[in-house]
Design a protein around this motif. Structure first.
Motif, mmCIF file in Angstrom:
data_model
loop_
_atom_site.group_PDB
_atom_site.id
_atom_site.type_symbol
_atom_site.label_atom_id
_atom_site.label_comp_id
_atom_site.label_asym_id
_atom_site.label_seq_id
_atom_site.Cartn_x
_atom_site.Cartn_y
_atom_site.Cartn_z
ATOM 1 N N LEU A 148 -17.818 52.532 2.486
ATOM 2 C CA LEU A 148 -18.945 53.422 2.748
ATOM 3 C C LEU A 148 -18.466 54.794 3.210
ATOM 4 O O LEU A 148 -19.075 55.825 2.863
ATOM 5 N N ASN A 149 -17.390 54.835 3.978
ATOM 6 C CA ASN A 149 -16.808 56.131 4.340
ATOM 7 C C ASN A 149 -16.304 56.863 3.097
ATOM 8 O O ASN A 149 -16.439 58.089 2.988
ATOM 9 N N ALA A 150 -15.732 56.114 2.155
ATOM 10 C CA ALA A 150 -15.285 56.718 0.899
ATOM 11 C C ALA A 150 -16.478 57.222 0.086
ATOM 12 O O ALA A 150 -16.412 58.296 -0.529
ATOM 13 N N PHE A 151 -17.561 56.447 0.070
ATOM 14 C CA PHE A 151 -18.767 56.889 -0.631
ATOM 15 C C PHE A 151 -19.248 58.232 -0.075
ATOM 16 O O PHE A 151 -19.641 59.131 -0.827
ATOM 17 N N ALA A 152 -19.245 58.343 1.267
ATOM 18 C CA ALA A 152 -19.700 59.579 1.896
ATOM 19 C C ALA A 152 -18.837 60.759 1.458
ATOM 20 O O ALA A 152 -19.342 61.850 1.157
ATOM 21 N N LYS A 153 -17.522 60.549 1.407
ATOM 22 C CA LYS A 153 -16.611 61.614 0.985
ATOM 23 C C LYS A 153 -16.840 61.972 -0.484
ATOM 24 O O LYS A 153 -16.857 63.148 -0.862
ATOM 25 N N ALA A 154 -17.029 60.935 -1.334
ATOM 26 C CA ALA A 154 -17.240 61.190 -2.757
ATOM 27 C C ALA A 154 -18.552 61.916 -3.004
ATOM 28 O O ALA A 154 -18.640 62.776 -3.895
ATOM 29 N N SER A 155 -19.580 61.608 -2.206
ATOM 30 C CA SER A 155 -20.893 62.228 -2.431
ATOM 31 C C SER A 155 -20.888 63.716 -2.098
ATOM 32 O O SER A 155 -21.725 64.469 -2.606
ATOM 33 N N LEU A 156 -19.952 64.160 -1.260
ATOM 34 C CA LEU A 156 -19.844 65.587 -0.988
ATOM 35 C C LEU A 156 -19.403 66.346 -2.233
ATOM 36 O O LEU A 156 -19.759 67.526 -2.418
ATOM 37 N N ARG A 157 -18.648 65.677 -3.081
ATOM 38 C CA ARG A 157 -18.152 66.310 -4.308
ATOM 39 C C ARG A 157 -19.046 66.030 -5.512
ATOM 40 O O ARG A 157 -19.007 66.755 -6.501
ATOM 41 N N MET A 158 -19.839 64.945 -5.420
ATOM 42 C CA MET A 158 -20.777 64.591 -6.491
ATOM 43 C C MET A 158 -22.133 64.329 -5.821
ATOM 44 O O MET A 158 -22.491 63.180 -5.535
ATOM 45 N N PRO A 159 -22.910 65.372 -5.563
ATOM 46 C CA PRO A 159 -24.154 65.223 -4.793
ATOM 47 C C PRO A 159 -25.170 64.265 -5.413
ATOM 48 O O PRO A 159 -26.003 63.712 -4.685
ATOM 49 N N ASP A 160 -25.133 64.063 -6.731
ATOM 50 C CA ASP A 160 -26.091 63.175 -7.386
ATOM 51 C C ASP A 160 -25.631 61.717 -7.422
ATOM 52 O O ASP A 160 -26.317 60.860 -8.000
ATOM 53 N N LEU A 161 -24.495 61.411 -6.831
ATOM 54 C CA LEU A 161 -23.919 60.075 -6.914
ATOM 55 C C LEU A 161 -24.838 59.025 -6.283
ATOM 56 O O LEU A 161 -25.372 59.210 -5.184
ATOM 57 N N GLN A 162 -25.007 57.900 -6.984
ATOM 58 C CA GLN A 162 -25.824 56.789 -6.503
ATOM 59 C C GLN A 162 -24.917 55.588 -6.231
ATOM 60 O O GLN A 162 -24.061 55.256 -7.046
ATOM 61 N N PHE A 163 -25.123 54.916 -5.090
ATOM 62 C CA PHE A 163 -24.326 53.754 -4.707
ATOM 63 C C PHE A 163 -25.215 52.521 -4.736
ATOM 64 O O PHE A 163 -26.246 52.474 -4.062
ATOM 65 N N ILE A 164 -24.810 51.520 -5.497
ATOM 66 C CA ILE A 164 -25.566 50.276 -5.622
ATOM 67 C C ILE A 164 -24.759 49.184 -4.934
ATOM 68 O O ILE A 164 -23.609 48.922 -5.308
ATOM 69 N N VAL A 165 -25.348 48.541 -3.924
ATOM 70 C CA VAL A 165 -24.633 47.555 -3.126
ATOM 71 C C VAL A 165 -25.358 46.212 -3.217
ATOM 72 O O VAL A 165 -26.501 46.083 -2.777
ATOM 73 N N ILE A 166 -24.686 45.226 -3.799
ATOM 74 C CA ILE A 166 -25.221 43.861 -3.926
ATOM 75 C C ILE A 166 -24.481 42.978 -2.938
ATOM 76 O O ILE A 166 -23.249 42.899 -2.978
ATOM 77 N N GLY A 167 -25.214 42.310 -2.056
ATOM 78 C CA GLY A 167 -24.542 41.394 -1.144
ATOM 79 C C GLY A 167 -25.245 41.265 0.188
ATOM 80 O O GLY A 167 -26.255 41.912 0.460
ATOM 81 N N TYR A 168 -24.695 40.427 0.999
ATOM 82 C CA TYR A 168 -25.211 40.112 2.332
ATOM 83 C C TYR A 168 -24.039 39.600 3.163
ATOM 84 O O TYR A 168 -22.960 39.414 2.602
ATOM 85 N N PRO A 169 -24.104 39.383 4.450
ATOM 86 C CA PRO A 169 -25.199 39.674 5.387
ATOM 87 C C PRO A 169 -25.063 41.107 5.899
ATOM 88 O O PRO A 169 -24.505 41.967 5.205
ATOM 89 N N ASN A 170 -25.513 41.367 7.112
ATOM 90 C CA ASN A 170 -25.281 42.621 7.844
ATOM 91 C C ASN A 170 -25.845 43.859 7.156
ATOM 92 O O ASN A 170 -25.317 44.968 7.318
ATOM 93 N N ILE A 171 -26.938 43.692 6.395
ATOM 94 C CA ILE A 171 -27.512 44.852 5.718
ATOM 95 C C ILE A 171 -27.966 45.895 6.735
ATOM 96 O O ILE A 171 -27.723 47.101 6.568
ATOM 97 N N GLY A 172 -28.637 45.458 7.822
ATOM 98 C CA GLY A 172 -29.094 46.397 8.841
ATOM 99 C C GLY A 172 -27.956 47.190 9.455
ATOM 100 O O GLY A 172 -28.066 48.407 9.677
#
Length: 388
Positions: free
Chosen positions: A230-254
């Motif tokens: 997720l930290n990597a996603f945040a860094k990547a989104s700064l360079r690709m503002p339209d980037l979408q992250f799809i996360v499948i899985g559980y637990p600890n969603i909150g």
């Protein structure tokens, strides 16, 4: 063909990697004519085609996710009684024990059924899992006890495992003379195959097919590398503002929704929760690029097989297990490095031609070398050697 009693001390079936492996092993062995009964915990979902015997469950126990717990330990005597009862009725030729707890139950069975053949299906290291889940510390007496037990268990029965790295772990425990075989992991390449973007599902989930996307599937746990991812996603989104992250899985969603909020990427990440195994291909169609951030050095990574069979390009941490599975069909980055993971995500999404080639290589590798039918044949060969 043989009658096989499998022991699975886990809440089978709960749509996660360990359970998928057990399920697909059963299917592949049934194709070869073996009769199989699976003994497992009372908690979990019955799967069509799998003959299942369940032990009693404690009313308060509802934990489906991976990891140790004291309640699981308390359930082991109940599962042992179910295994013994089933063995007396079914009269198996081979008792196939999954996980270290299963091997302990099989050891008890051997006092009652000395002439049966036994095999230990080892999916990871016992102490490694306990440390990852922070159930024990590496300096305490419990660690020394579990390490001692791990060494003993490794020598009780012939062992099958899924990677050369795990074979290396076994040799560290028992020396080069350990009786073990790498049967590899696998994927159902008929269920999981390249399909177009599921427009209806994408619309329902609010995923824009015109914008770049990357997908993760797996348990949402720190030891799975999710915090780093997720930290990597945040860094990547700064360079690709339209980037979408799809996360499948559980637990600890909150917990991870909170982390995304603190990282400023809440609106970019879609947590889809637990998805039934049979429905996964439609969800995996939502992205052509996937991420595999597992950080444990020797533990398997079943999600990668599904990515490969779907023809997805994978961005993975550079672990020996991941290299063994993927070969050249991936973008590798430094293990545990969020910055390098972000760089490789951006590179992959900016290189559609290279992604397409990686996906093609991955699919071809999955079909030729990683099918469950091939895994079933390798396990069957181990069974045959046991019975000689």
């Amino acid at each position: 063909m043989a009658k096989i009693l499998m022991i699975a001390p886990t809440p089978f079936f709960a749509d996660r990697g360990c359970h998928t492996q057990i399920y697909e092993e059963i299917k592949s062995l049934q194709k070869l004519g073996h009769q199989i009964v699976l003994c497992t915990y009372g908690l979990g979902r019955d799967v069509p085609g799998v003959r299942t015997a369940r032990c009693l469950n404690f009313p308060w126990y509802r934990k489906l996710e991976a990891g140790p717990s004291f309640t699981k330990i308390l359930l082991l005597p109940l599962l042992t009684l179910t295994v013994l009862k089933t063995a007396f009725a079914f009269r198996p030729d081979i008792i196939h024990a999954h996980l270290h707890e299963g091997a302990c139950i099989a050891r008890v069975c051997k006092y009652f059924f000395r002439r049966k053949k036994y095999i230990f299906d080892m999916q990871g290291t016992l102490t490694g899992e306990l440390l990852q889940h922070k159930f024990i510390s590496q300096t305490g007496l419990p660690f020394r006890f579990y390490r001692f037990m791990e060494q003993r268990i490794a020598g009780w029965f012939p062992v099958i495992t899924q990677s050369e790295s795990m074979l290396g772990e076994l040799r560290l425990l028992k020396g080069d003379g350990v009786n073990a075989a790498n049967v590899k992991d696998g994927v159902d390449t008929e269920i999981f195959h390249p399909v177009p973007f599921d427009a209806g599902l994408g619309a329902r989930l609010g995923i824009d097919p015109e914008k770049p996307r990357i997908l993760f599937m797996g348990l949402l746990e720190e030891y799975q590398g999710v915090d780093i991812m997720l930290n990597a996603f945040a860094k990547a989104s700064l360079r690709m503002p339209d980037l979408q992250f799809i996360v499948i899985g559980y637990p600890n969603i909150g917990k991870y929704e909170g982390l995304c909020k603190s990282l400023g990427i809440s609106g970019k990440v879609k947590f889809l929760g637990r998805i039934k195994y049979q429905e996964l291909p439609s969800y995996l169609s939502l992205s052509r690029v996937a991420v595999a951030p597992k950080i444990a050095a020797t533990e398997g990574d079943g999600k990668i097989y599904n990515y490969m069979a779907m023809g997805m390009a994978t961005v993975a941490f550079d672990r020996s297990v991941s290299r063994e599975i993927l070969g050249d069909a991936a973008f590798f980055c430094r293990a545990g490095d969020a910055g390098d993971l972000a760089d490789k995500i951006v590179h992959a999404l900016s290189s559609p031609g290279e992604c397409e080639e990686k996906g093609r290589l991955a699919r071809d590798r999955a079909v030729k070398h990683l099918s469950w039918d091939a895994v079933g044949r390798r396990i069957d060969e181990v069974y045959r050697r046991l019975q000689q």
